[in-house]
Design a protein around this motif. Structure first.
Motif, PDB file in Angstrom:
ATOM      1  N   VAL A  12     -66.648   3.205  26.152  1.00 47.20           N
ATOM      2  CA  VAL A  12     -65.492   3.049  27.050  1.00 47.20           C
ATOM      3  C   VAL A  12     -65.122   4.398  27.641  1.00 47.20           C
ATOM      4  O   VAL A  12     -64.876   4.517  28.846  1.00 47.20           O
ATOM      5  N   PHE A  13     -65.105   5.421  26.806  1.00 45.26           N
ATOM      6  CA  PHE A  13     -64.791   6.774  27.282  1.00 45.26           C
ATOM      7  C   PHE A  13     -65.741   7.181  28.404  1.00 45.26           C
ATOM      8  O   PHE A  13     -65.313   7.673  29.449  1.00 45.26           O
ATOM      9  N   ASP A  14     -67.034   6.959  28.189  1.00 46.56           N
ATOM     10  CA  ASP A  14     -68.033   7.350  29.188  1.00 46.56           C
ATOM     11  C   ASP A  14     -67.847   6.616  30.517  1.00 46.56           C
ATOM     12  O   ASP A  14     -68.011   7.199  31.582  1.00 46.56           O
ATOM     13  N   ILE A  15     -67.512   5.345  30.472  1.00 44.25           N
ATOM     14  CA  ILE A  15     -67.362   4.555  31.694  1.00 44.25           C
ATOM     15  C   ILE A  15     -66.073   4.894  32.428  1.00 44.25           C
ATOM     16  O   ILE A  15     -66.082   5.088  33.646  1.00 44.25           O
ATOM     17  N   TYR A  16     -64.950   4.978  31.711  1.00 47.31           N
ATOM     18  CA  TYR A  16     -63.655   5.124  32.364  1.00 47.31           C
ATOM     19  C   TYR A  16     -63.135   6.543  32.484  1.00 47.31           C
ATOM     20  O   TYR A  16     -62.365   6.836  33.396  1.00 47.31           O
ATOM     21  N   TYR A  17     -63.498   7.420  31.564  1.00 49.58           N
ATOM     22  CA  TYR A  17     -62.793   8.684  31.492  1.00 49.58           C
ATOM     23  C   TYR A  17     -63.644   9.947  31.644  1.00 49.58           C
ATOM     24  O   TYR A  17     -63.116  10.990  32.006  1.00 49.58           O
TER      25      TYR A  17
END
Length: 174
Positions: A12-17
């Motif tokens: 999730v971190f890689d995709i959104y942030y």
């Protein structure tokens, strides 16, 4: 149960942030963006809505959840959530979606020491469901208490937020 935000899973971190260009990531900007700068609050609100939508509170109607940071964005999105999702959930939930925010959630002021935000929260959520908190050590405890002392609310409402609601929820006497 208290749901406090945390950093998202790596995917999730890689995709959104995550910022792909290093010059845009000085001083861990992506971690602040995914955390206290924005992401934490949205992630908690999403999980609260997911608990409602998946029927957790229909199966466990006495379950009480505390969320911090002046409702993790709920006051800002309340009308949109209730308005847009009310009709589509009326046949799948036992109650109107907005009722779960009143029956199964408690809200703290932690680290959001702004009169406007408190008044917005109180526009949608009963004063009987709001509790004072500072978010120490991440927020200045003195700044939080000074803010709350000065906030313009009736004495009875301030006492509820300051300690009476916590006494009720936790079955303690302050």
């Amino acid at each position: 149960m208290y749901i406090h935000p945390g950093y998202p899973p790596e995917v999730v971190f890689d995709i959104y942030y995550r910022f792909m260009r290093p010059e845009y990531n000085k001083e861990y900007q992506d971690y602040i963006f995914s955390g206290s700068g924005y992401g934490w609050h949205q992630e908690v609100l999403i999980q609260c809505i997911r608990m409602i939508m998946t029927g957790v509170f229909d199966r466990f109607p006495n379950l009480q959840i505390i969320i911090g940071h002046m409702g993790e964005g709920l006051p800002f999105f309340y009308e949109r959530i209730v308005g847009d999702m009310g009709e589509v959930t009326e046949d799948s939930l036992n109650k109107p979606i907005g009722q779960y925010f009143s029956d199964n959630f408690w809200y703290t002021t932690s680290a959001f020491f702004q009169d406007e935000l408190l008044h917005l929260l109180l526009r949608y959520i009963s004063v009987d469901r709001v509790m004072f908190a500072t978010d120490y050590p991440f927020a200045d405890m003195k700044a939080g208490t000074d803010w709350f002392r000065a906030v313009d609310l009736p004495r009875e409402a301030k006492e509820k937020i300051a300690y009476r609601n916590a006494e009720k929820l936790f079955g303690i006497k302050v």
